[in-house]
Design an enzyme around this catalytic site. Structure first.
Site, short mmCIF file in Angstrom:
data_model
loop_
_atom_site.label_atom_id
_atom_site.label_comp_id
_atom_site.label_asym_id
_atom_site.label_seq_id
_atom_site.Cartn_x
_atom_site.Cartn_y
_atom_site.Cartn_z
N GLN A 157 0.81 -1.21 0.00
CA GLN A 157 0.00 0.00 0.00
C GLN A 157 0.85 1.27 0.00
O GLN A 157 1.81 1.36 0.76
CB GLN A 157 -0.88 0.00 1.26
CG GLN A 157 -1.79 1.20 1.39
CD GLN A 157 -2.59 1.14 2.69
OE1 GLN A 157 -2.10 1.41 3.76
NE2 GLN A 157 -3.86 0.77 2.56
N GLY A 158 0.48 2.22 -0.84
CA GLY A 158 1.16 3.52 -0.82
C GLY A 158 0.18 4.64 -0.49
O GLY A 158 -0.33 5.32 -1.39
N TYR A 159 -0.14 4.79 0.77
CA TYR A 159 -1.08 5.83 1.21
C TYR A 159 -0.35 6.95 1.97
O TYR A 159 -0.35 8.10 1.57
CB TYR A 159 -2.15 5.23 2.15
CG TYR A 159 -3.31 4.52 1.47
CD1 TYR A 159 -3.35 4.31 0.10
CD2 TYR A 159 -4.38 4.07 2.24
CE1 TYR A 159 -4.42 3.64 -0.49
CE2 TYR A 159 -5.46 3.42 1.66
CZ TYR A 159 -5.47 3.20 0.29
OH TYR A 159 -6.54 2.56 -0.28
N GLU A 211 -14.71 -4.06 8.63
CA GLU A 211 -13.37 -4.51 9.01
C GLU A 211 -12.80 -3.68 10.15
O GLU A 211 -11.87 -4.09 10.83
CB GLU A 211 -12.40 -4.45 7.82
CG GLU A 211 -12.55 -5.59 6.83
CD GLU A 211 -13.59 -5.29 5.76
OE1 GLU A 211 -14.26 -4.24 5.87
OE2 GLU A 211 -13.74 -6.09 4.82
#
Lengths: 352, 392, 352, 392
Positions: free
Chosen positions: B131-133, B249
């Site tokens: 993930q690239g957040y 979630e």
């Protein structure tokens, strides 16, 4: 999450909602405290007319089977009503009379269900805990000698159900000596003196009845903290300082969140204790968790409610103080948090 | 012992919950590698490949995906059971961004081509995602991200830097939020891109954390050129796509799992040190056990909501806030009782399942990641309690 | 309040300020941690050149009378230096060598004061507390058998001063078995094995020496938390989130105040413990308070420093983590907070 | 036993501290009414008149005033000793606003006529003073007060309402902050007035507090007409006059006195209940004793400053913040261990020196009055730590 103590069964949820709705006439969530203030520090400290209405609504004996004069409901329903009672700071000794009924079971006189007669339970002799077999000795012919202490609203008793190590005994008040002490919530506690007092033995076991009363007390405390929190939230949303609403200060916002978390945990733990009690056995650890959490959370919430109200919260005139007094008065009843922690440790030690 | 042995790719939804639980439990016991139970640190894919492939073969890798895309299509209540059983057995978390994030997102917002290419490769384990957040200067204020994606002919050109990319060194592909419009409100100018980490201009560097583990990475993008079809969903819709994905979630952020492990760790340490009979320590353990049981009651009240199919509200943040406090309190007590053992960089030499310092250090980020406790409290104050928003 | 541990005597204050000023060369308040990072996880884990400079500054044996080779200073001065050492996370085993010197007193070899030889103290056998008489038995001819554990930087020892129930013994390292464990701060702890090891008995009592080392450890922790707090304050004043400095958020402001209060209480309690030790006797309750407060405050401050730094604080690269590691490493050294609380209870029980 | 018996109005400053302390201690023991030691509630003047007059005769009523005005003119360090000895003996606080506030203020800012009229009457006990500062809608934001004073010919006409006036029912005169200019910054339009409570238009009503005591009053002003010379200091200078008065006296807000009393109360309750041997209770008492001793060390570090003649900075607020936490924690524990006794409205029937509920309730306002803990933390954050002031 909504306000009910969720059981999974949808019919039962519906029934619960109706019960809570019906409680509004007696214990309104948004009522003022004029009646309560009028009753404070008087005896018996509550209202026999309201008591009759409570009886009419079927609250008394609600956990007894229908064939024993009760409503056949469960602990979840009882706790839901106790929560509403707590939110209204209801002064009537609903939990205590219910405890006497739970102790006496099918032997409960019908006049009690009708509200015509008030039988209060006398079980405590120590200032803390659920021990019921001290203080009073049963002599020949079932005569009682000794004393029982800390009977809430004891001056209102028409008869008394005495828990002893030899079972439960029902005694008329005319042969019982009584001394009362005023309490912080405006009610009183009585010491009952027995001197060769004639009494009728009854079938029954105080143990499960005391567990149920403990959870009801926790649920009442839940109502106390819910309402104290609501009043405080409203205050945060109206009171201004330094040209802004105090509810916009981050420190008070986060503190309010901390209190809300405590309230919601209390609700969840009480629900688990109710499910355990309704399920039958081995509920003691859950009961002790419920009482511990409820007592500590109620003290925290009402203390912080005073703090967030500032100086006005320290006046007797401000309603928020009534909640602190109530938490102070019943927080240690049916065992303090520290007593229940010790019980929990003793109960779970063997599992470690 | 369950009544039936599940065949791969069976639809398990029709089973009663209890039977479903028994089946899952049994299968995990049979198939999960014993040496990977309760790992002290997050697993790399190289360590967990065997388990990944077992799940893949069974068709259980993606319990949350619809069955038509190769998932188990579990109802929320069954998914909850699946997770509970994994936690119960001490099953390690895999590098699962493809399963939890990319798959569901492509299923909802991807093109047919994107779905056909990627979903099978996630399910087979051929492509591992990261993930690239987050960005160094955004932190909790994720929407203020500065990585830019500029259109250049048919391509997009990405420049910027991401950080806190979990297990970035394990990944084959990365999904990235990047700014595609600087002239609108900060949430509105963000798009969602996917690309292989081998694209020229991408550099991934591991960050060693306080626990001396390379769980996280920094990712640098220098003129990274990717084709037009690398965007998922509409231009400038990246924020809402990414945000809506997290639904129920969020309950897992408050699962008692880690606190259970920590309290068990503490109890074993007390026993190892022979201090169980000290009244203060016995009282402390008892109090923590009560608090943990209370948290489990609290968790159950949200899990019941999930089971009933109700959406979770912002109040679920309270669960994570409380867990952080409890989990960290337990590990604080571990240090308190550990004496000189608290200082040791490695597990205790005479019982390598005891590792006080690591237990303590690993509890730290719980109140930082996934929305710090401070941010969570801001959210609850505003969205649950309705308190004024003078304060962000 | 300024940063010194105020004694009332103005001359002594002046002397203290000079001492602290002089510490800057070795333990700068605003230095970076390149040297420390270079030494981490290597052996011996510190720098013999720096050690020589420490010796030249007269830090070693500073509490010994001048006629015994010391500087004749008091606990206040020792604590002030230890605080500066903590603020710089000084890796050199200054407190341990000082403990050995305090144990050996006038018998300390001059080579130790000069920094040419490092004698480390081996006293612990339990993982917690100040008990020094376990682990090693003194046999015929003063030969030592058994083991001593948790000797910080033990691999650097040229000789070892062993505390036993039969007094203090000085042994050469060539007959001592040694095992080392790396520690969270980048240093190590050693276990020393003795097998009929020849040793020289020395006059001396480890007790007062251990009390002084405990306060020095508390003072080092004070320095650790001061510097961690300063770094965090600076971060609060530069880091922006949601378009404002995070130091403008009230919740973080109040938390910073809470930490500052803990730091200042720690300082005050250490000062009282120093005054008690310098005054002669009966300092144990004050020492236990100092260690308890310092250990808990240091853990709190460094934990919260990580929290306020956010994700970056969880990387090994960020210097703030070095402070958490140091607190973790030495917080329980010379007795944990819980051990010192128990000692305080035992010491004060008779007064109740 | 001190070497000398002090004569009334002797100058005690030249004495060594230790001798001074011995003299004070001895004199208090001889002269303080035994039945007033450690009163459970704040005394009314009618209860304390005997002690007030004993101090007055000895010339010790106003230790903080200069000797030329009839005070003791004590140095800060001697004043500290005087207070410590009073606290040590359990001496009740008198209605002392005339001594602590009005006297020093008139000495600094009053006219010769005001001083000549009022100072002797304070010292003799003829006039008891009360304070009119707080208002219902001002609270911690004192400067936002709304009581108005309008000039009308030679008179001032006061309208408004004050609240939290300590022992207002005991007072003969009141001093009041009122707004004299509404067109300037809120701190700059306030003046300081004095007037008898018998002035037409003043009504004082007691407020019952949570401890069922009428310690506080509300004061209503309806067209209260007072002569021009009722103002003290210059017009619109009231805020700075009132604010500067508090100097090193702020240390007393953090004095361990109340916590010492509460912990003693708790120890006696434990003994009364026969619970001293329970390990958890013994541990709790030990912890609180350590914390109290630590607070005393903390207090001493500020007292040393006072002794050295150094001014106290804003950091002294930390002392009060810490004391509030400790004092309240002790009384929380009193409730925790008191069992059913916590509920009782009166002292315990079998030992009237034990009164758990009152101990608990009396600790509540410590974190509210004299600047709430929240306000104190704002001050420390801004003035000591230099943190930004986006937040008031």
């Amino acid at each position: 999450m909504n306000d009910a103590l969720h059981p999974d069964d949808l019919d039962r949820q519906q029934q619960l909602r109706m019960l809570i709705e019906s409680a509004k006439g007696i214990a309104p969530r948004h009522g003022d405290f004029t009646r309560l203030r009028g009753l404070r520090f008087s005896q018996p400290g509550f209202d026999r007319d309201v008591w009759t209405r409570i009886a009419e609504m079927g609250w008394l004996g609600l956990r007894l089977p229908e064939n024993a004069g009760g409503a056949g409901l469960g602990m979840l329903e009882y706790a839901a009503l106790a929560t509403e009672a707590g939110a209204a700071l209801l002064p009537e000794p609903f939990i205590e009379v219910q405890l006497a009924i739970d102790m006496m079971g099918a032997a409960t006189p019908p006049s009690v269900f009708a509200g015509d007669e008030i039988i209060l339970p006398a079980w405590a002799s120590d200032p803390d805990g659920l021990g019921f077999d001290g203080g009073v000795i049963v002599g020949r012919g079932g005569r009682l000698s000794g004393e029982k202490r800390f009977v809430p609203m004891g001056a209102a008793a028409d008869r008394v159900a005495v828990a002893t190590n030899a079972g439960i005994f029902l005694a008329a008040m005319d042969q019982v000596g009584i001394q009362t002490l005023p309490l912080q919530d405006g009610g009183h506690a009585a010491t009952f003196h027995f001197e060769c007092c004639p009494a009728t033995p009854l079938e029954g076991d105080p143990r499960p009845a005391l567990e149920a009363a403990t959870v009801a007390n926790a649920a009442y405390l839940l109502g106390v903290m819910e309402r104290a929190f609501d009043i405080t939230l409203e205050y945060l949303g109206t009171r201004r300082q330094f040209d802004r609403l105090i509810g916009s200060f981050q420190v008070l916002q986060h503190r309010a969140v901390d209190l809300k978390i405590q309230i919601e945990i209390t609700r969840a733990v009480i629900r688990d204790a109710c499910v355990a009690l309704d399920g039958g056995n081995d509920a003691q650890t859950a009961v002790s968790r419920a009482k511990t959490r409820a007592a500590e959370a109620a003290m925290l919430v009402t203390r912080q409610a005073i703090q967030m109200h500032g100086a006005i919260g320290y006046t007797d005139e401000a309603d928020i103080g009534l909640f602190l007094r109530k938490a102070l008065t019943i927080g240690n009843r049916y065992g303090s948090a520290s007593w229940h922690r010790a019980r929990h440790a003793a109960l779970t030690e063997r599992d470690m | 012992m369950p009544a039936i042995q599940p065949s791969p790719h069976d639809d398990l939804n029709p089973l009663p919950d209890q039977e479903f639980r028994a089946i899952i439990r049994h299968w995990i016991q049979e198939n999960y590698p014993e040496h990977l139970r309760n790992p002290q640190r997050r697993l790399h894919i190289s360590d967990g490949r065997e388990w990944y492939e077992a799940l893949s073969r069974q068709g259980w890798l993606a319990p949350n995906w619809p069955r038509e895309h190769g998932g188990m299509g579990l109802s929320p209540s069954k998914l909850l059971i699946m997770i509970e059983e994994q936690e119960r057995h001490g099953v390690a978390r895999l590098p699962d961004q493809g399963i939890t994030m990319v798959g569901p997102l492509l299923i909802r917002h991807g093109t047919e081509m994107q779905r056909q290419h990627h979903l099978p490769r996630i399910l087979s384990g051929e492509i591992i995602w990261c993930q690239g957040y987050s960005e160094p200067n955004a932190g909790s204020d994720l929407a203020s991200l500065q990585t830019r994606a500029m259109r250049d002919g048919d391509d997009w050109v990405i420049n910027g830097q991401k950080i806190w990319t979990t297990l970035g060194m394990d990944a084959d592909w990365i999904y990235v939020l990047a700014r595609t419009d600087t002239h609108v409100a900060k949430q509105k100018g963000i798009s969602f891109f996917i690309m292989p980490v081998t694209a020229p201009g991408i550099e991934i560097r591991p960050i060693r954390n306080l626990d001396m583990h390379d769980e996280f990475c920094e990712v640098f993008f220098r003129d990274v050129r990717i084709p037009a079809e690398s965007i998922v969903g509409a231009i400038n819709s990246g924020w809402s796509i990414a945000k809506n994905l997290l639904s129920f979630e969020r309950i897992f952020l408050g699962s008692p799992f880690q606190a259970i492990g920590a309290l068990d760790h503490m109890a074993r340490l007390v026993e190892h040190l022979g201090r169980g009979s000290e009244p203060r320590i016995a009282a402390m353990l008892n109090e923590l056990r009560m608090e943990l049981a209370d948290h489990q009651s609290f968790y159950k009240s949200f899990a019941d909501q999930v089971r009933r199919g109700e959406p979770l509200g912002p109040d679920v943040s309270m669960l994570k806030i409380n867990l952080s406090v409890l989990y960290q309190r337990i590990t604080d007590h571990i240090i308190e009782i550990a004496g000189e053992h608290a200082a040791i960089l490695e597990p205790l030499p005479d019982d390598r399942s005891l590792y006080p310092a690591s237990a303590f250090i690993q509890a730290r980020p719980h109140s930082i990641y996934g929305g710090s406790s401070e941010i969570q409290k801001n959210i609850v104050a505003k969205q649950v309690l309705g308190l004024g928003d003078n304060i962000a």
